[in-house]
Design a protein around this motif. Structure first.
Motif, PDB file in Angstrom:
ATOM      1  N   ILE A 275       0.971  -1.253   0.045  1.00 10.02           N
ATOM      2  CA  ILE A 275       0.072  -0.055  -0.055  1.00 10.02           C
ATOM      3  C   ILE A 275       0.875   1.360   0.071  1.00 10.02           C
ATOM      4  N   PHE A 276       1.896   1.215   1.064  1.00  2.82           N
ATOM      5  CA  PHE A 276       2.682   2.460   0.847  1.00  2.82           C
ATOM      6  C   PHE A 276       4.072   2.712   0.125  1.00  2.82           C
ATOM      7  N   GLY A 277       4.105   1.512  -0.433  1.00  2.00           N
ATOM      8  CA  GLY A 277       5.133   1.002  -1.743  1.00  2.00           C
ATOM      9  C   GLY A 277       4.689   1.633  -3.189  1.00  2.00           C
ATOM     10  N   LEU A 278       3.310   1.868  -2.831  1.00  4.29           N
ATOM     11  CA  LEU A 278       2.782   2.472  -4.308  1.00  4.29           C
ATOM     12  C   LEU A 278       3.051   4.088  -4.329  1.00  4.29           C
ATOM     13  N   LEU A 279       3.618   4.846  -3.413  1.00  3.93           N
ATOM     14  CA  LEU A 279       3.944   6.012  -3.290  1.00  3.93           C
ATOM     15  C   LEU A 279       5.552   6.164  -3.962  1.00  3.93           C
ATOM     16  N   VAL A 280       6.267   5.207  -3.548  1.00  3.46           N
ATOM     17  CA  VAL A 280       7.544   5.065  -4.132  1.00  3.46           C
ATOM     18  C   VAL A 280       7.724   4.484  -5.332  1.00  3.46           C
ATOM     19  N   THR A 281       6.793   3.905  -6.059  1.00  2.00           N
ATOM     20  CA  THR A 281       6.670   3.378  -7.165  1.00  2.00           C
ATOM     21  C   THR A 281       6.171   4.707  -8.350  1.00  2.00           C
ATOM     22  N   TRP A 318       7.713  15.872  -5.401  1.00  2.00           N
ATOM     23  CA  TRP A 318       7.941  15.121  -4.266  1.00  2.00           C
ATOM     24  C   TRP A 318       6.827  15.605  -2.973  1.00  2.00           C
ATOM     25  N   VAL A 319       6.675  16.858  -2.945  1.00  2.00           N
ATOM     26  CA  VAL A 319       5.637  17.381  -2.039  1.00  2.00           C
ATOM     27  C   VAL A 319       4.196  16.674  -2.372  1.00  2.00           C
ATOM     28  N   LEU A 320       3.915  16.489  -3.882  1.00  2.00           N
ATOM     29  CA  LEU A 320       2.454  16.053  -3.993  1.00  2.00           C
ATOM     30  C   LEU A 320       2.385  14.534  -3.765  1.00  2.00           C
ATOM     31  N   ILE A 321       3.444  13.826  -3.870  1.00  2.00           N
ATOM     32  CA  ILE A 321       3.478  12.381  -3.694  1.00  2.00           C
ATOM     33  C   ILE A 321       3.425  11.877  -2.253  1.00  2.00           C
ATOM     34  N   PHE A 322       4.602  12.587  -1.659  1.00  2.00           N
ATOM     35  CA  PHE A 322       4.864  11.914  -0.324  1.00  2.00           C
ATOM     36  C   PHE A 322       4.149  12.869   0.971  1.00  2.00           C
ATOM     37  N   ILE A 323       3.867  14.021   0.684  1.00  5.80           N
ATOM     38  CA  ILE A 323       3.212  14.672   1.740  1.00  5.80           C
ATOM     39  C   ILE A 323       1.562  14.714   1.564  1.00  5.80           C
ATOM     40  N   VAL A 324       1.156  14.847   0.330  1.00  8.77           N
ATOM     41  CA  VAL A 324      -0.274  15.009  -0.064  1.00  8.77           C
ATOM     42  C   VAL A 324      -0.815  13.638  -0.224  1.00  8.77           C
ATOM     43  N   CYS A 325      -0.346  12.804  -1.165  1.00  8.59           N
ATOM     44  CA  CYS A 325      -0.774  11.496  -1.032  1.00  8.59           C
ATOM     45  C   CYS A 325      -0.441  10.591   0.002  1.00  8.59           C
ATOM     46  N   GLY A 326       0.514  10.842   0.526  1.00 10.10           N
ATOM     47  CA  GLY A 326       1.108   9.987   1.589  1.00 10.10           C
ATOM     48  C   GLY A 326       0.211  10.284   2.945  1.00 10.10           C
ATOM     49  N   GLY A 327      -0.359  11.554   2.934  1.00 10.01           N
ATOM     50  CA  GLY A 327      -1.217  11.647   4.137  1.00 10.01           C
ATOM     51  C   GLY A 327      -2.384  10.964   4.003  1.00 10.01           C
ATOM     52  N   ILE A 328      -3.027  11.079   2.772  1.00 11.50           N
ATOM     53  CA  ILE A 328      -4.244  10.277   2.425  1.00 11.50           C
ATOM     54  C   ILE A 328      -4.220   8.591   2.663  1.00 11.50           C
ATOM     55  N   PHE A 330      -2.105   7.232   4.635  1.00 13.19           N
ATOM     56  CA  PHE A 330      -2.137   6.890   6.138  1.00 13.19           C
ATOM     57  C   PHE A 330      -3.396   6.960   6.662  1.00 13.19           C
ATOM     58  N   ALA A 331      -4.443   7.872   6.267  1.00 12.90           N
ATOM     59  CA  ALA A 331      -5.432   7.813   7.031  1.00 12.90           C
ATOM     60  C   ALA A 331      -6.470   6.893   6.486  1.00 12.90           C
ATOM     61  N   LEU A 332      -6.401   6.203   5.306  1.00 17.56           N
ATOM     62  CA  LEU A 332      -7.247   5.242   4.818  1.00 17.56           C
ATOM     63  C   LEU A 332      -6.653   3.967   4.649  1.00 17.56           C
ATOM     64  N   HIS A 333      -5.554   3.692   4.892  1.00 18.46           N
ATOM     65  CA  HIS A 333      -4.982   2.504   4.535  1.00 18.46           C
ATOM     66  C   HIS A 333      -5.476   1.119   5.253  1.00 18.46           C
ATOM     67  N   ALA A 334      -5.722   1.388   6.431  1.00 11.97           N
ATOM     68  CA  ALA A 334      -6.703   0.143   6.790  1.00 11.97           C
ATOM     69  C   ALA A 334      -7.863  -0.050   6.343  1.00 11.97           C
ATOM     70  N   ALA A 335      -8.882   0.589   5.812  1.00  8.78           N
ATOM     71  CA  ALA A 335      -9.802   0.348   5.393  1.00  8.78           C
ATOM     72  C   ALA A 335      -9.551  -0.025   3.663  1.00  8.78           C
ATOM     73  N   LEU A 336      -8.514   0.594   3.196  1.00 11.21           N
ATOM     74  CA  LEU A 336      -8.132  -0.031   1.827  1.00 11.21           C
ATOM     75  C   LEU A 336      -7.748  -1.539   1.740  1.00 11.21           C
ATOM     76  N   ILE A 337      -6.873  -1.988   2.826  1.00 11.37           N
ATOM     77  CA  ILE A 337      -6.592  -3.337   3.055  1.00 11.37           C
ATOM     78  C   ILE A 337      -7.649  -4.170   3.241  1.00 11.37           C
ATOM     79  N   LYS A 338      -8.483  -3.820   4.137  1.00 16.22           N
ATOM     80  CA  LYS A 338      -9.811  -4.648   4.358  1.00 16.22           C
ATOM     81  C   LYS A 338     -10.615  -4.673   3.165  1.00 16.22           C
ATOM     82  N   LEU A 339     -10.663  -4.004   2.200  1.00 17.53           N
ATOM     83  CA  LEU A 339     -11.456  -3.895   0.963  1.00 17.53           C
ATOM     84  C   LEU A 339     -10.702  -4.816  -0.074  1.00 17.53           C
TER      85      LEU A 339
END
Length: 341
Positions: A275-281, A318-328, A330-339
């Protein structure tokens, strides 16, 4: 003129990002199917094998990067086509030797490793084939090395859109193969067919490249090959150290979770990591055109263009990917993994 160059860079980055996103989307779908159709331990072993697949492609010792850098530098000289061809086949021959040597090592060493005890495998069906599955998968992974050079050539010739289409199709084909196999054959057969398909698609793209460039296989005398490889060895090995360090950081968690906690936990860990590797990719995809572009513009003494691209990547991308998208995420990762799984 400068605006046009930045727009070209933007379109190249978007094309590269699109290909990476297709690959990530296919891996996400593959993982979702695998988590439902495989047992927990099979899914854990699958997660380990995928991590090893990405790691194995770095054992080109950085010469893929060195080749791309050399081809990009030579692209500033329209009359250097034969030199580019010799450079490609010299590195291709080296990668063939590395691949064969690694394959032999895998065949000799992998069957001697107690995989069942190492990964705490309890399923009788999986433990019976674990050693054979891992050995065949490792051999097939390393044999792909010579066919991984095509991306360096496409990027050096600034055919990034074409490369993106080809690698996107490769990802879709591998997804189709995996889906067809997981519903029809055993886990061991699925893994074997999947990694064979990985090699065959790499071979097909390599043949396409040679036809497109009108390069017939030919190899320079060994001394010339050695001289060329020596000339790019230092930056290649430096890049290898950097890339292997980054790759170990990204993959070692899943690989080590198996021996420490068991394959089931390795599968669970891989879900969070991907899930979080998506940002690096996405970041790597957007930055992919920068390497050959920097080299080309440097050889043409176009330093203002280099500075503009560097500023764009640091201050905005860098700011768009790791700050903005990373924050989103972080907030949604539990729900995303469950889905997802």
């Amino acid at each position: 003129m400068q605006l046009r160059k930045l727009l070209n860079f933007g379109s190249d980055s978007l094309a590269a990002a699109g290909a990476r996103l297709v690959a990530v989307a296919c891996l996400i779908v593959t993982t979702g199917i695998a988590s439902r159709k495989m047992s927990p331990e099979e899914f854990g072993l699958w997660s380990v094998l995928v991590s090893l697949m990405f790691l194995s492609q770095l054992f080109d010792f950085g010469f893929r990067y060195g080749l791309g850098n050399r081809l990009a530098a030579l692209s500033a000289d329209p009359g250097a086509e034969q030199t580019r061809k010799k450079a490609f086949f010299s590195v291709f021959a080296l990668q063939g030797v590395i691949a064969l040597a690694c394959a032999v090592l895998c065949l000799v060493l992998a069957p001697r490793i107690p995989w069942t005890r190492l990964f705490h495998i309890h399923e009788a069906g999986l433990s019976a084939y674990a050693s054979l599955t891992l050995t065949l998968a490792l051999v097939l992974m390393v044999l792909h090395l010579p066919f991984s050079l095509t991306s360096a050539v496409f990027y050096a010739y600034r055919e990034i859109g074409l490369a993106s289409i080809l690698y996107g199709l490769q990802s879709l084909f591998l997804l189709a193969v995996f889906t067809a196999c997981i519903f029809t054959v055993s886990f061991h057969e699925t893994m074997t067919i999947y990694f064979v398909a990985f090699i065959l698609t790499g071979l097909a793209i390599t043949v396409f490249l040679l036809v497109r460039r009108r390069w017939t296989p030919s190899f320079a005398p060994l001394k010339q090959q050695a001289d060329l490889l020596r000339s790019i060895a230092r930056p290649s090995l430096e890049f290898f150290v950097l890339s292997i360090s980054a790759a170990l950081t990204a993959t070692v968690g899943t690989i080590l979770t198996g021996p420490v906690a068991g394959l089931k936990e390795a599968g669970d860990f891989s879900l969070v990591q991907r899930i979080f590797g998506l940002l690096v990719t996405v970041n790597l995809a957007l930055m992919a055109p920068l390497g050959p572009a920097y080299t080309r513009h440097a050889h043409l003494n176009e330093w203002d263009t280099v500075r503009e691209k560097l500023s764009l990547s640091i201050r905005r991308t860098w700011v768009l990917i790791f700050i903005v998208c990373g924050g989103i995420l972080f907030a949604l990762h539990a729900a995303l993994i469950k889905l997802w799984a």
